[in-house]
Design an enzyme around this catalytic site. Sequence first.
Site, PDB file in Angstrom:
ATOM      1  N   ASP A 198      88.856   3.251  43.262  1.00  0.00           N
ATOM      2  CA  ASP A 198      88.697   3.033  41.827  1.00  0.00           C
ATOM      3  C   ASP A 198      89.112   1.602  41.501  1.00  0.00           C
ATOM      4  OD1 ASP A 198      91.484   3.273  42.144  1.00  0.00           O
ATOM      5  OD2 ASP A 198      91.357   5.396  41.659  1.00  0.00           O
ATOM      6  N   ASP A 210      91.081  -0.905  38.853  1.00  0.00           N
ATOM      7  CA  ASP A 210      92.034  -1.053  37.758  1.00  0.00           C
ATOM      8  C   ASP A 210      91.914  -2.470  37.229  1.00  0.00           C
ATOM      9  OD1 ASP A 210      92.916   1.470  38.386  1.00  0.00           O
ATOM     10  OD2 ASP A 210      94.581   0.756  39.626  1.00  0.00           O
ATOM     11  N   ASP A 259     104.573  -3.354  43.932  1.00  0.00           N
ATOM     12  CA  ASP A 259     105.374  -3.031  45.114  1.00  0.00           C
ATOM     13  C   ASP A 259     105.203  -4.000  46.291  1.00  0.00           C
ATOM     14  OD1 ASP A 259     102.810  -2.007  45.332  1.00  0.00           O
ATOM     15  OD2 ASP A 259     103.423   0.065  45.702  1.00  0.00           O
TER      16      ASP A 259
HETATM   17  P1  ATP Z   1      95.212   3.503  46.729  1.00  0.00           P
HETATM   18  O1  ATP Z   1      94.086   2.700  47.231  1.00  0.00           O
HETATM   19  O2  ATP Z   1      95.659   4.474  47.710  1.00  0.00           O
HETATM   20  O3  ATP Z   1      94.988   4.058  45.348  1.00  0.00           O
HETATM   21  P2  ATP Z   1      96.875   1.672  45.336  1.00  0.00           P
HETATM   22  O4  ATP Z   1      97.704   0.523  45.810  1.00  0.00           O
HETATM   23  O5  ATP Z   1      95.715   1.353  44.470  1.00  0.00           O
HETATM   24  O6  ATP Z   1      96.441   2.472  46.602  1.00  0.00           O
HETATM   25  P3  ATP Z   1      97.825   3.180  43.111  1.00  0.00           P
HETATM   26  O7  ATP Z   1      98.796   4.314  43.073  1.00  0.00           O
HETATM   27  O8  ATP Z   1      96.448   3.392  42.655  1.00  0.00           O
HETATM   28  O9  ATP Z   1      97.829   2.672  44.615  1.00  0.00           O
HETATM   29  O10 ATP Z   1      98.515   1.992  42.315  1.00  0.00           O
HETATM   30  C1  ATP Z   1      97.814   0.888  41.779  1.00  0.00           C
HETATM   31  C2  ATP Z   1      98.703  -0.357  41.795  1.00  0.00           C
HETATM   32  O11 ATP Z   1      99.878  -0.154  41.005  1.00  0.00           O
HETATM   33  C3  ATP Z   1      99.220  -0.746  43.166  1.00  0.00           C
HETATM   34  O12 ATP Z   1      98.307  -1.526  43.870  1.00  0.00           O
HETATM   35  C4  ATP Z   1     100.480  -1.507  42.831  1.00  0.00           C
HETATM   36  O13 ATP Z   1     100.176  -2.818  42.431  1.00  0.00           O
HETATM   37  C5  ATP Z   1     101.001  -0.754  41.628  1.00  0.00           C
HETATM   38  N1  ATP Z   1     101.955   0.313  41.985  1.00  0.00           N
HETATM   39  C6  ATP Z   1     101.681   1.598  42.246  1.00  0.00           C
HETATM   40  N2  ATP Z   1     102.780   2.302  42.512  1.00  0.00           N
HETATM   41  C7  ATP Z   1     103.808   1.446  42.430  1.00  0.00           C
HETATM   42  C8  ATP Z   1     105.220   1.547  42.596  1.00  0.00           C
HETATM   43  N3  ATP Z   1     105.781   2.707  42.913  1.00  0.00           N
HETATM   44  N4  ATP Z   1     105.957   0.428  42.420  1.00  0.00           N
HETATM   45  C9  ATP Z   1     105.383  -0.728  42.077  1.00  0.00           C
HETATM   46  N5  ATP Z   1     104.073  -0.906  41.925  1.00  0.00           N
HETATM   47  C10 ATP Z   1     103.280   0.151  42.089  1.00  0.00           C
HETATM   48 MG    MG Z   2      94.474   2.875  43.447  1.00  0.00          MG
END
Ligand code: ATP
Ligand code: MG
Length: 442
Positions: free
Chosen positions: A68, A70, A144
Amino acid sequence: MIKRFIRRVFGLPANHTDRVPRQKHGLARDAISPAAAKVCAVLREAGFSAAVVGGAVRDLLLGIQPQDFDVATDARPEEVKPLFRRAIIIGRRFRLVHVMLGGETVEVSTFRAADPDTAEKDEHGRVLRDNVFGTQAEDARRRDFTVNALYFDPATEEVVDFHGGLADLKKRLLRVIGDPVTRYREDPIRMLRAVRLAAKLGLALESATRAPIRELGPLMERVPPARLFDEMLKLLLSGHASACLRQLREVGLHKGVLPLLDVILEQPLGERFVTLALAQTDERVLAERPVSPAFLFAALLWHEVLAAWKARQASGERSIPALESAMDEVLDTQCAKLAITRKLTATMREVWAMQPRFEQRAGSRPYRMAEAPRFRMAYDFLALRAASGEVPAELEEWWRSFQSADAETRKAMLLPETEPRKRRRRRRKKRPGAGTPAPEAA
Ligand code: ATP
Ligand code: MG
């Protein structure tokens, strides 16, 4: 060099310009989804800044198709919403806007700061509330990992990189922004994310990112169960569940994630069962076939149920009531930690409760069994038990044939009505060489 090191340790933005042109990173605007591109364009036209951020940018740079998109912006949620026909403000802790465009949903979040000095924390340093709007640099700082803090501006095709995420991607390293111990204390789920993302992306955990996890693992206890469940589900359905579990054990985190998983993994049969279940799941996910989370959790916890069931039978309880109580016992323990939803636990119970019924192969029972709504899932579960050597392969073969046999053959297959049932359960034959039929989960 020292300056950069200090900046990195404290998570301060680098002082050189952080806008990296397309020639240096290679990402073009047509790589992002039409909806995300549109959202950025509309926000920009309205005078705001907007960029694709987080997982999508990281995945695209690695050549992975993002799940997705963001978007991060300096517009407030109430400024974003009226710009789109179909948009809703969601979230309590963080207010976000979901913009629906042509079948796609784009999550739009306002740049946020997470000031470590002012954020409300519990006594272990876990941040309880940090919903303060901020600048783009502050927004990057609260993320993160360095590779998760990259912003792609489709208008200019520049990547905004405050923390050296592009360099880390090149080196294939997953690195926490700032001091790992502090960042894990603020939000222990980041440890689980580190393991999951490293496995999913094929990145190595940078040494300072990896080092504190073993010691801080117990902090996972403090993560709200619903968040733990969400992250755990993401991990299990990532297509890299086996690799993740291996990593979890390596960094010493498996104990904090599924209580008693370490105990299960130490029993040869339990380990084989869990390993097979995860390997099958990964295969299905990578082949884009559906996977049932209920099946998966039922598999992960089966040997817990078995142990509790056996213990109750040994102390004189009758088989079926003992199984019921064993399921309650295991689900109570696990749900306290992991908010497995009721819908899921109901299915898990059905699948477990059907297992002893596979041993009844006389009279009308097999017919009723084969008609049961969860039969297919329960049968797949039986197949896993057979493959791990817990029940004779012959039992699974019988049910496999019975399913597809015609009426005549079925009748001939039935066992004589008098067969003693209790004895059969005790007769555990180890069949480690048995095959691994693919589960057909619902
Ligand atoms: P995936 O591809 O598995 O969705 P993702 O990195 O996009 O991995 P998401 O949970 O969708 O994971 O989170 C989107 C963004 O929000 C991350 O890329 C990161 O920048 C931020 N984020 C998510 N969780 C945390 C956290 N626990 N602490 C700090 N930043 C976070
Ligand atoms: Mg994501």
